[in-house]
Design a protein around this motif. Sequence first.
Motif, short mmCIF file in Angstrom:
data_model
loop_
_atom_site.label_atom_id
_atom_site.label_comp_id
_atom_site.label_asym_id
_atom_site.label_seq_id
_atom_site.Cartn_x
_atom_site.Cartn_y
_atom_site.Cartn_z
N ASP A 169 0.82 -1.20 0.00
CA ASP A 169 0.00 0.00 0.00
C ASP A 169 0.86 1.26 0.00
O ASP A 169 0.55 2.25 -0.67
CB ASP A 169 -0.92 0.01 1.23
CG ASP A 169 -2.11 -0.93 1.08
OD1 ASP A 169 -2.28 -1.45 -0.03
OD2 ASP A 169 -2.83 -1.13 2.06
N ARG A 170 1.96 1.24 0.78
CA ARG A 170 2.82 2.40 0.84
C ARG A 170 3.47 2.67 -0.52
O ARG A 170 3.56 3.81 -0.96
CB ARG A 170 3.89 2.20 1.90
CG ARG A 170 4.73 3.44 2.14
CD ARG A 170 5.83 3.23 3.16
NE ARG A 170 5.28 3.01 4.47
CZ ARG A 170 5.40 1.88 5.15
NH1 ARG A 170 6.07 0.87 4.63
NH2 ARG A 170 4.89 1.75 6.35
N ARG A 171 3.92 1.61 -1.17
CA ARG A 171 4.53 1.79 -2.49
C ARG A 171 3.52 2.31 -3.51
O ARG A 171 3.82 3.19 -4.32
CB ARG A 171 5.13 0.46 -2.97
CG ARG A 171 6.36 0.03 -2.19
CD ARG A 171 7.04 -1.13 -2.86
NE ARG A 171 6.22 -2.34 -2.87
CZ ARG A 171 6.22 -3.23 -1.90
NH1 ARG A 171 7.00 -3.07 -0.83
NH2 ARG A 171 5.46 -4.32 -1.97
N LEU A 172 2.29 1.77 -3.46
CA LEU A 172 1.25 2.22 -4.38
C LEU A 172 0.89 3.67 -4.12
O LEU A 172 0.70 4.47 -5.05
CB LEU A 172 0.01 1.33 -4.23
CG LEU A 172 -1.17 1.64 -5.15
CD1 LEU A 172 -0.76 1.45 -6.61
CD2 LEU A 172 -2.36 0.74 -4.82
N GLU A 173 0.79 4.02 -2.84
CA GLU A 173 0.44 5.40 -2.48
C GLU A 173 1.50 6.38 -2.98
O GLU A 173 1.19 7.45 -3.50
CB GLU A 173 0.30 5.51 -0.96
CG GLU A 173 -0.12 6.88 -0.48
CD GLU A 173 -0.28 6.94 1.03
OE1 GLU A 173 -0.49 8.05 1.54
OE2 GLU A 173 -0.18 5.89 1.68
N LYS A 174 2.78 6.00 -2.84
CA LYS A 174 3.85 6.86 -3.31
C LYS A 174 3.80 7.05 -4.82
O LYS A 174 4.04 8.13 -5.34
CB LYS A 174 5.20 6.28 -2.90
CG LYS A 174 5.56 6.49 -1.44
CD LYS A 174 6.95 6.00 -1.15
CE LYS A 174 7.34 6.29 0.30
NZ LYS A 174 8.72 5.81 0.60
N ARG A 175 3.47 5.96 -5.54
CA ARG A 175 3.40 6.06 -7.00
C ARG A 175 2.29 7.01 -7.42
O ARG A 175 2.44 7.79 -8.36
CB ARG A 175 3.18 4.68 -7.62
CG ARG A 175 4.42 3.80 -7.63
CD ARG A 175 4.28 2.71 -8.65
NE ARG A 175 3.16 1.82 -8.39
CZ ARG A 175 3.23 0.74 -7.62
NH1 ARG A 175 4.35 0.42 -7.01
NH2 ARG A 175 2.16 -0.02 -7.44
N HIS A 176 1.14 6.92 -6.76
CA HIS A 176 0.01 7.77 -7.12
C HIS A 176 0.25 9.22 -6.71
O HIS A 176 -0.08 10.15 -7.44
CB HIS A 176 -1.28 7.26 -6.47
CG HIS A 176 -1.83 6.03 -7.13
ND1 HIS A 176 -2.09 5.96 -8.48
CD2 HIS A 176 -2.15 4.80 -6.63
CE1 HIS A 176 -2.57 4.76 -8.78
NE2 HIS A 176 -2.61 4.05 -7.68
N LYS A 177 0.80 9.39 -5.52
CA LYS A 177 0.99 10.74 -5.00
C LYS A 177 2.11 11.46 -5.71
O LYS A 177 2.00 12.65 -6.02
CB LYS A 177 1.28 10.66 -3.49
CG LYS A 177 1.26 12.00 -2.80
CD LYS A 177 1.41 11.82 -1.30
CE LYS A 177 1.31 13.16 -0.58
NZ LYS A 177 1.46 12.99 0.88
N GLY A 178 3.20 10.76 -5.98
CA GLY A 178 4.33 11.38 -6.66
C GLY A 178 5.08 12.33 -5.74
O GLY A 178 4.74 12.53 -4.58
N LYS A 179 6.13 12.94 -6.29
CA LYS A 179 6.95 13.87 -5.53
C LYS A 179 6.40 15.28 -5.64
O LYS A 179 5.76 15.64 -6.64
CB LYS A 179 8.38 13.82 -6.05
CG LYS A 179 9.06 12.48 -5.85
CD LYS A 179 10.46 12.48 -6.43
CE LYS A 179 11.14 11.14 -6.22
NZ LYS A 179 12.52 11.12 -6.81
N LEU A 180 6.66 16.08 -4.61
CA LEU A 180 6.26 17.48 -4.65
C LEU A 180 7.00 18.18 -5.77
O LEU A 180 8.21 18.00 -5.94
CB LEU A 180 6.58 18.14 -3.31
CG LEU A 180 5.82 17.61 -2.07
CD1 LEU A 180 6.37 18.23 -0.81
CD2 LEU A 180 4.33 17.88 -2.21
N LYS A 181 6.28 19.01 -6.51
CA LYS A 181 6.88 19.67 -7.68
C LYS A 181 6.87 21.18 -7.52
O LYS A 181 5.88 21.77 -7.05
CB LYS A 181 6.11 19.27 -8.95
CG LYS A 181 6.15 17.79 -9.26
CD LYS A 181 5.33 17.48 -10.51
CE LYS A 181 5.39 16.00 -10.86
NZ LYS A 181 4.80 15.15 -9.80
N ILE A 182 8.00 21.78 -7.92
CA ILE A 182 8.10 23.24 -7.94
C ILE A 182 7.12 23.79 -8.97
O ILE A 182 7.04 23.32 -10.10
CB ILE A 182 9.53 23.69 -8.30
CG1 ILE A 182 10.55 23.09 -7.33
CG2 ILE A 182 9.61 25.21 -8.33
CD1 ILE A 182 10.45 23.61 -5.93
#
Length: 414
Positions: free
Chosen positions: A178-191
């Motif tokens: 779930d954590r890996r899936l959540e990270k993929r969907h959420k992505g990194k914060l972007k400038i």
Amino acid sequence: MSIRKRTWKTGDGLQKEAWVVDYVDQKGKRRLKTFDRKKEADAWWKAAGFEIEKGFRTPDSQSVTIAKAAELWLETCRGHKLERSTIDAYAQHVENHIAPYLAREKLSQFTAPMVREFEDRLRNGAAAPGAAEGKPRSSAMVKKIIGSLGSLIADAQERGLIGRNVVRELSKRRKGADRRLEKRHKGKLKIGVDIPSRDEVKAIVDHLEGRWRPILLTAIFTGLRSSELRGLRWSDVDLKKCELHVRQRVDQYSVMGAPKSESGQRTVPLPPVVANTLREWKLACPKSKVDLVFPTGRGTPENHANVINRGLIPAQLAAGVTTLAHDAKGMPLKDEDGKPVIRAKYTGLHAFRHFYASWCVNSREDGGLGLSAKAAQGRLGHSTIAMTLDTYGHLFPRGDDGSELAAAEKALLG
């Protein structure tokens, strides 16, 4: 534990027989469960045998409903003096989501498949029993609801009302995926998307005015949370040393209390523009019984919505830090004259906290402070350095750009 056949005669002399499962429950009390056929007794034992052997089994007759367990859990939360906003959120999870679907279910009969079915019904918006229609919940909301369900069962487990917590057991097996899936969907914060760019911040600063200029400048250049800004007192601001101390916060009910964690208490340096602005603001600041830096005109804690709607959003609109508004289907909205609707690009103060984090970790050559991860953690008040790196690690200088690689190659190969 044993499965045995029992025979007897009725008062009319009729021969009867049944199969009995004889076991000891989690409190050490002997229990009997009767079935018409041995096949049924064997099937029940196959399903419940592990719980019985481990001392987890709670008889259905002794089990409470999920509604009762929820009631006891909320009593525990109040007894532990959790924040009012936290208790209210838990109560809403129970009243609006858990109880409509599961109120009458007994804890002893609640299984992992039932948890999964409950998740699916929430996510798909299936109507609760007795309701005409339902409404889909977001993945984030489903996660929070399941978390509350697991917590109320954990409370019942501590009270001896149930031996196992099927929600927590299921969550442990799925946690990593779930954590890996959540990270993929959420992505990194972007400038420029989640984090205001330097040009956007400069434009906003140039258009800050009135009573909102001091609080928004402080938000931009200290990274304080909204609750910490609204709870800041003059006694915690040292204008001679150009630093402030985070020692308390104001919650959504305007109640002052300590930061949520020990790491939230910290010292943050003030750049000259903030220190000078606060010196001027101190002369005009409304009087407050608790010495607040950013009170309302009546001296009470400032409302979060006011800071957003009267300060943050107008400043962005004036600065041209905007974006086109879209409807639920992603289509551009238009006003009565058919012109595109423009709205402020960043909707919350947390965008400034993200900017401050990026400013802390960016290299000096790029206009940042060049702080280490540990120093940034302290400035932001994160409980662990992992939280800092997980959220902002991709913003740190990589140290492997073309010029540095060329220099390293030359040093190695000559």
